[in-house]
Every structure is written in structure tokens, then in C-alpha cells.
Design a protein around this motif. Structure first.
Motif, short mmCIF file in Angstrom:
data_model
loop_
_atom_site.label_atom_id
_atom_site.label_comp_id
_atom_site.label_asym_id
_atom_site.label_seq_id
_atom_site.Cartn_x
_atom_site.Cartn_y
_atom_site.Cartn_z
N MET A 48 0.81 -1.21 0.00
CA MET A 48 0.00 0.00 0.00
C MET A 48 0.85 1.27 0.00
O MET A 48 0.55 2.24 -0.70
N PHE A 49 1.94 1.26 0.78
CA PHE A 49 2.70 2.50 0.98
C PHE A 49 4.04 2.52 0.23
O PHE A 49 4.76 3.51 0.30
N ASN A 50 4.39 1.44 -0.43
CA ASN A 50 5.50 1.44 -1.37
C ASN A 50 6.80 1.98 -0.77
O ASN A 50 7.44 2.86 -1.33
N GLN A 51 7.16 1.47 0.41
CA GLN A 51 8.44 1.78 1.07
C GLN A 51 8.59 3.26 1.45
O GLN A 51 9.70 3.73 1.66
N LYS A 52 7.47 3.97 1.56
CA LYS A 52 7.54 5.38 1.93
C LYS A 52 7.43 5.57 3.44
O LYS A 52 7.57 6.69 3.94
N VAL A 53 7.16 4.48 4.16
CA VAL A 53 6.98 4.56 5.60
C VAL A 53 7.77 3.45 6.28
O VAL A 53 8.16 2.47 5.65
N GLU A 54 8.02 3.63 7.58
CA GLU A 54 8.55 2.53 8.38
C GLU A 54 7.38 1.62 8.75
O GLU A 54 6.25 2.09 8.93
N ILE A 55 7.65 0.33 8.87
CA ILE A 55 6.59 -0.61 9.20
C ILE A 55 6.93 -1.32 10.50
O ILE A 55 8.02 -1.87 10.65
N ALA A 56 6.00 -1.26 11.44
CA ALA A 56 6.12 -2.00 12.70
C ALA A 56 4.98 -3.00 12.77
O ALA A 56 3.81 -2.63 12.66
N VAL A 57 5.32 -4.24 12.92
CA VAL A 57 4.29 -5.28 13.02
C VAL A 57 3.83 -5.37 14.47
O VAL A 57 4.64 -5.57 15.38
#
Length: 271
Positions: A48-57
Motif C-alpha cells: 500500500m505504501f510502497n516503502q515510503k513509511v517505516e513498518i512496525a508489526v
């Protein structure tokens, strides 16, 4: 106006893959802010965000998963939610049969024990878990709640609260207020405009404002009407820049003629 330090400040968005959450992330990125999304589904968020954000599971229903998402976080915007009425999104332990569905609708409380994603699990317990995990030096905790919290015995909110969604959101609000953290609670009217992620009549009709209606902000839970997800998301982000919106609760709906530019500073200063 509060300024962000783009090198240091970091906004955590919970519920980022939902309708309002997607728009919040987009608005934050548009303003050049650093964003971390809290998600149960990393693959979905990456796509969805195409590596534009940090992701925390992590999962707000599971407190042990939340601390790992918090390092460096200065602001939290919580857009999590579920449907007001039982649906597949409630994640029942097993799919109810016709008889069980009948029991659920005749006895709403019977559904809670069988659902992992009900309003109680998300809007009450989940919000409480997220508040407990938040950094003590947090600059703002923004929560998307709902109009009708104080009018649960009045139509149409009495119907909306048939399965306790307003009760749960009120408990979530209380957790935030009692935490001592700076907060802004936003109570939108019935959400309209895409992205369409809810399972209700609005989704089927794809109700839209067409960008024609103005933004009205009020206090005391007196407003009723539709609220564009786009404007709700804008309010979530814009309030971070307005000191006058801190430790405030307000409602937002779309009414009247839309001006060429929405003056959020004036709107927030009026509450």
C-alpha cells in the motif's frame, strides 16, 4: 503553530491500512513528516505504501507486540476500528450459522466472547493497550472516535450502539484522557467518501461529498451528519500543528458550502 522537527519527530499511525488511516498517512507524507505504521499485515502495508513509511508489526489487542513500535515516536494517530454491527471483520472464532446469527442479534452481548475483533476488543481494550505503551514524553495522541458518545439513548445513535460500539469508544476516550498524555479526540459523523473499507450501506452506495461541503467543528457532542474520510484525515493531521486543539474533544461533519480553502487554524481555535 507548532513546528515539526523533520529530523527527530516520528508519527506512528495505528489502523493505517483502513479508510481514514490510508488518508492520514498520505497527508503526513505530503507534509514531509516521518511516518511509522503499526500493522498486523506487513505485506499489505508494504504494498500500500510502497516503502515510503517505516513498518512496525503489532496488534493493539496484544500488548506485548506494542513496545517494539514505540522507539522514537513523538506523535500517535489512532485510526483503528471495526464494524458497529457483527460482520466477518469481527473475526469470529468460527463462522456463525443461521441460528447463531439469530442469537447474536437477539442477544448482542453473546457475540463478544466469540469475536476477536469486536468494538470492545478494538475501541476499548485495544486503545487502552496503545495508550499504556505510548512514550511518556509523547507530544500528542490523536484518536478517531465517533459522534453520539454522549447521546447513546437518542436516535439514531441508540441504533448505532446496539452492539456497544459507542460504549467501547467512550471507554477508549476515557483511557486517553486519564493517561495524562496530550491528546486530541475527533468524533466524526457517519463516514463517507473512499477508500471504502467498511461493510455498510455507505460502502454499497459509495456515498461521496464531491468536495462540495464545508467543514463544521463543534464540541459537546451536538453535531449530526456525514463526515468525509478525507476531511477527518486532514483534521487528524492538521490538529498536530494547532496548540489550541490539545486536550480537546471535538466533532466534525460536512455541512454548508465549501470555501476555496479550509482554514484549520480558525476551525480549531474556535473549539
Amino acid at each position: 503553530m507548532t513546528s515539526f522537527d523533520s529530523a527527530k519527530d516520528l508519527v506512528l499511525v495505528a489502523g493505517a491500512t483502513g479508510g481514514v488511516g490510508q488518508l492520514v498517512v498520505g497527508k503526513l507524507l505530503e507534509k514531509g513528516l516521518k511516518v511509522r505504521v503499526l500493522t498486523r499485515n506487513a505485506a499489505k502495508a508494504e504494498e500500500m505504501f510502497n516503502q515510503k513509511v517505516e513498518i512496525a508489526v503489532g496488534d493493539i489487542r496484544q500488548p506485548a507486540t506494542l513496545p517494539a513500535a514505540m522507539p522514537g515516536v513523538t506523535h500517535i494517530i489512532n485510526c483503528t476500528g471495526t464494524t458497529a454491527f457483527p460482520s466477518a471483520r469481527w473475526e469470529f472464532e468460527q463462522s456463525p450459522n443461521l441460528i447463531e446469527w439469530g442469537i447474536i442479534f437477539l442477544n448482542p452481548k453473546s457475540s463478544e466472547a466469540k469475536a476477536k475483533n469486536s468494538p470492545v476488543k478494538i475501541d476499548a481494550e485495544g486503545v487502552r493497550n496503545l495508550v499504556a505503551a505510548a512514550p511518556q514524553n509523547l507530544k500528542r495522541f490523536v484518536f478517531v472516535s465517533s459522534c453520539g458518545i454522549l447521546r447513546k439513548n437518542q436516535f439514531p445513535f441508540s441504533i448505532l450502539n446496539g452492539f456497544g460500539v459507542l460504549d467501547a469508544k467512550q471507554k477508549g476516550e476515557e483511557s486517553i484522557i486519564n493517561s495524562g498524555l496530550p491528546y486530541t479526540i475527533i468524533r466524526p459523523g457517519r463516514l463517507i467518501d473512499g477508500p471504502y473499507t467498511s461493510y455498510d450501506l455507505n460502502t454499497l452506495l459509495k456515498a461521496k461529498t464531491g468536495g462540495k461541503y464545508g467543514v463544521v467543528i463543534g464540541t459537546g457532542d451536538t453535531l449530526s451528519g456525514d463526515a468525509s474520510r478525507i476531511d477527518v484525515a486532514n483534521a487528524c493531521v492538521e490538529c498536530l500543528f494547532q496548540p489550541s486543539s490539545s486536550r480537546k474533544i471535538f466533532e466534525i461533519v460536512n455541512q454548508g458550502q465549501r470555501p476555496p480553502v479550509i482554514d484549520w487554524e480558525t476551525l480549531f481555535s474556535g473549539i
